[in-house]
Write a protein that holds these residues in place. Structure first.
Motif, mmCIF file in Angstrom:
data_model
loop_
_atom_site.group_PDB
_atom_site.id
_atom_site.type_symbol
_atom_site.label_atom_id
_atom_site.label_comp_id
_atom_site.label_asym_id
_atom_site.label_seq_id
_atom_site.Cartn_x
_atom_site.Cartn_y
_atom_site.Cartn_z
ATOM 1 N N LEU A 10 -32.544 1.225 -32.976
ATOM 2 C CA LEU A 10 -30.910 1.444 -32.884
ATOM 3 C C LEU A 10 -30.270 2.426 -33.569
ATOM 4 N N LEU A 11 -30.622 3.346 -33.024
ATOM 5 C CA LEU A 11 -29.723 5.059 -33.116
ATOM 6 C C LEU A 11 -28.395 5.030 -33.533
ATOM 7 N N ASP A 12 -28.424 5.115 -34.764
ATOM 8 C CA ASP A 12 -26.735 5.005 -35.286
ATOM 9 C C ASP A 12 -26.182 6.015 -34.886
ATOM 10 N N THR A 13 -24.790 5.856 -34.077
ATOM 11 C CA THR A 13 -23.679 7.308 -34.478
ATOM 12 C C THR A 13 -23.343 7.912 -35.492
ATOM 13 N N LEU A 14 -24.041 9.017 -35.782
ATOM 14 C CA LEU A 14 -23.256 9.256 -36.657
ATOM 15 C C LEU A 14 -21.447 9.594 -37.133
ATOM 16 N N GLU A 15 -20.798 10.357 -36.332
ATOM 17 C CA GLU A 15 -19.148 10.749 -36.160
ATOM 18 C C GLU A 15 -18.549 9.071 -36.157
ATOM 19 N N TYR A 16 -19.044 8.305 -36.390
ATOM 20 C CA TYR A 16 -18.436 6.921 -36.434
ATOM 21 C C TYR A 16 -19.603 5.847 -36.361
ATOM 22 N N ASN A 17 -19.381 4.654 -37.085
ATOM 23 C CA ASN A 17 -21.475 4.161 -37.447
ATOM 24 C C ASN A 17 -21.570 2.780 -36.724
ATOM 25 N N ALA A 18 -21.785 2.388 -35.920
ATOM 26 C CA ALA A 18 -21.779 0.913 -35.326
ATOM 27 C C ALA A 18 -21.472 -0.046 -35.791
ATOM 28 N N HIS A 19 -20.573 -0.439 -36.066
ATOM 29 C CA HIS A 19 -19.404 -1.643 -36.757
ATOM 30 C C HIS A 19 -20.553 -2.952 -36.420
ATOM 31 N N VAL A 20 -19.622 -3.143 -35.360
ATOM 32 C CA VAL A 20 -20.066 -4.689 -35.113
ATOM 33 C C VAL A 20 -21.407 -4.568 -34.219
ATOM 34 N N SER A 21 -21.430 -4.057 -33.603
ATOM 35 C CA SER A 21 -22.549 -3.249 -32.511
ATOM 36 C C SER A 21 -24.015 -3.116 -33.100
ATOM 37 N N GLY A 22 -23.295 -2.661 -34.468
ATOM 38 C CA GLY A 22 -24.381 -2.197 -35.823
ATOM 39 C C GLY A 22 -25.333 -4.181 -36.232
ATOM 40 N N LEU A 23 -24.229 -4.973 -36.288
ATOM 41 C CA LEU A 23 -24.686 -6.299 -37.011
ATOM 42 C C LEU A 23 -25.319 -6.402 -35.913
#
Length: 493
Positions: free
Chosen positions: A358-371
């Motif tokens: 998963l490549l994170d979005t740097l402008e606004y991180n993955a929150h729920v989708s990161g978890l």
């Protein structure tokens, strides 16, 4: 043309262009955005969206402050009509009473994250009053939350002052507000102080900038001291691990059982990491900007990744032609971009196991989708940014004890992405080793340990009340939990 009406229309246009990833005039557009903010013209600019914009810390503070000014106009008009209850600070309560206010006690992200918290909290020491300020969706999430609260109140359509009076009637020690500047927000209720201690958490990852809100519940990674010193009116209440609670071990265990095979992926017209590198991001596309997308195309341009795919969601679908144009302009073939519809909730996590990373979005991180990504075993590549919304991924990685995935610079972000994605999934590869560590953390580590997180919350709530009692309600203090056992938290002024 300038003026409040035109400002609102302009900021709405900026938001809509961002939602569909139309970045053709991105730089010029944000020159105008910053000019308006610097001139005090922020009408119509939502603070939750501004967190993803290329603003200075001072400009972001100005946006939050402008919205807070509107909140306080309502609060100041209503304040003479509310008579907050006065606790006996000298008497330790049998139970600490917590009023929780949210529009999202349903199947939306906040509800999904907190749905086991009030069931797991120690009811011999706490009582929970839940106030739901938006409509019911008849979901299992809502049922779970409602059944775990000691009292349940539905206050949709009820005026802020009346809701504050309802909260006040229950005589809570602490009010926990879960929306911030998001849809259905009732910040005015907290600012009216129907509880001696007020806390904002989860919905809005920044300061509300509203007088009367005592604490922001956070951690040292998403809110380092140098960030808190600027703009925040709230004191910080630091969790010892990540500030973001989740419910994956309780409600999403079925989605990681068994394998998601190449054939499973083919049946859904998806690529699979065992055949090609699959770079993924499952955020709403308004969290994506040209800076991050440029880094992704740099990763894909590595010679060893010429067959890789970039997999995202049609969230919304109108972004697809704009993203393909950006791919073409970066010299990456458009057919390497895969946008799919959202999957049914029963399998939406399971299918994501087809991805490599998963490549994170740097402008606004993955929150729920990161978890979600870490839950299904995907390594999360991120870079810590300049505000809470841009540092959530770093908090997840710290709690998961996987620091190798936290880049320090954009160049390192690209290099790590290229190195991992090109490593393949063969036995002994770095990518496979990282996936195995991520998978092990799901059931053994702290990130998804909701019970442990709730115990930390209990301690913080207890310390908040002890601070209020010791000062007889005269003011909060910055609080940082250290260790895990007992109530021996340390309060630091």
């Amino acid at each position: 043309v300038r003026g409040p009406d035109h400002d609102a229309a302009f900021f709405s246009l900026v938001h809509l262009l961002g939602r569909i990833c139309d970045w053709r005039d991105y730089e010029g557009q944000f020159v105008r955005v910053r000019e308006r903010i610097d001139q005090g013209q922020t009408g119509g600019l939502g603070p939750i969206f501004a967190l993803a914009y290329p603003l200075t810390a001072e400009q972001m503070c100005a946006v939050a402050g402008a919205r807070a000014h509107g909140v306080m106009a309502t609060v100041n008009a209503a304040r003479p009509l509310l008579f907050p209850w006065e606790p006996d600070f000298g008497a330790r309560p049998d139970k600490i009473s917590v009023a929780v206010l949210s529009a999202d006690f349903n199947s939306r992200p906040v509800g999904q994250l907190v749905q086991s918290v009030f069931k797991l909290i120690d009811k011999t020491r706490f009582e929970i009053f839940c106030f739901m300020s938006e409509g019911h969706d008849n979901s299992q999430v809502l049922v779970n939350i409602a059944n775990s609260c000691d009292e349940w109140f539905w206050v949709k359509g009820v005026a802020h002052l009346e809701v504050a009076q309802m909260v006040n009637n229950e005589r809570p020690n602490i009010l926990l507000e879960l929306n911030g500047y998001t849809d259905g927000s009732r910040i005015e209720v907290g600012a009216l102080r129907p509880a001696p201690v007020t806390v904002q958490y989860l919905g809005f990852p920044y300061t509300l900038n509203v007088p009367g809100i005592d604490y922001v519940l956070t951690d040292r990674i998403v809110t380092p001291p140098e960030h808190h010193a600027h703009c925040f009116l709230e004191k910080v209440a630091f969790m010892p691990s990540t500030y973001m609670v989740n419910d994956h071990r309780q409600s999403q265990l079925h989605q990681i059982q068994g394998d998601f095979s190449v054939q499973n992926a083919r049946n859904r017209s998806l690529p699979h990491h065992q055949e090609i590198p699959v770079l993924a991001n499952f955020n709403h596309l308004q969290k994506l900007g040209p800076r991050t997308f440029d880094l992704w195309t740099q990763i894909m341009s590595h010679p060893a990744l010429r067959d890789s795919k970039l997999w995202m969601l049609k969230f919304p679908g109108e972004a697809e032609p704009h993203l393909k144009r950006e791919m073409h302009n970066k010299g990456v073939a458009e057919d390497r971009l895969l946008l799919t519809d959202k999957f049914a909730s029963a399998e939406h996590l399971s299918v994501k196991r087809a991805a490599s990373i998963l490549l994170d979005t740097l402008e606004y991180n993955a929150h729920v989708s990161g978890l979600d990504a870490l839950w299904v075993g995907l390594p999360l590549l991120t870079l810590a940014g300049s505000n809470m919304a841009r540092r959530c991924g770093a908090s997840f990685l710290r709690t998961s004890k996987i620091p190798e995935l936290l880049a320090r610079t954009e160049e390192e972000y690209v290099a790590i992405g290229q190195r991992l994605a090109s490593a393949g999934m063969h036995k002994g590869s770095k990518l496979r080793e990282l996936r195995e560590r991520v998978e092990k953390q799901r059931l053994e580590g702290e990130l998804f340990d909701t019970f442990r997180w709730v115990k930390h919350l209990e301690r913080l709530l207890g310390v908040m009340w002890e601070v209020a009692a010791a000062s007889e309600g005269q003011g909060p203090m910055n609080i940082a939990l250290s260790g895990y056992q007992g109530w021996a938290a340390q309060a630091h002024s």
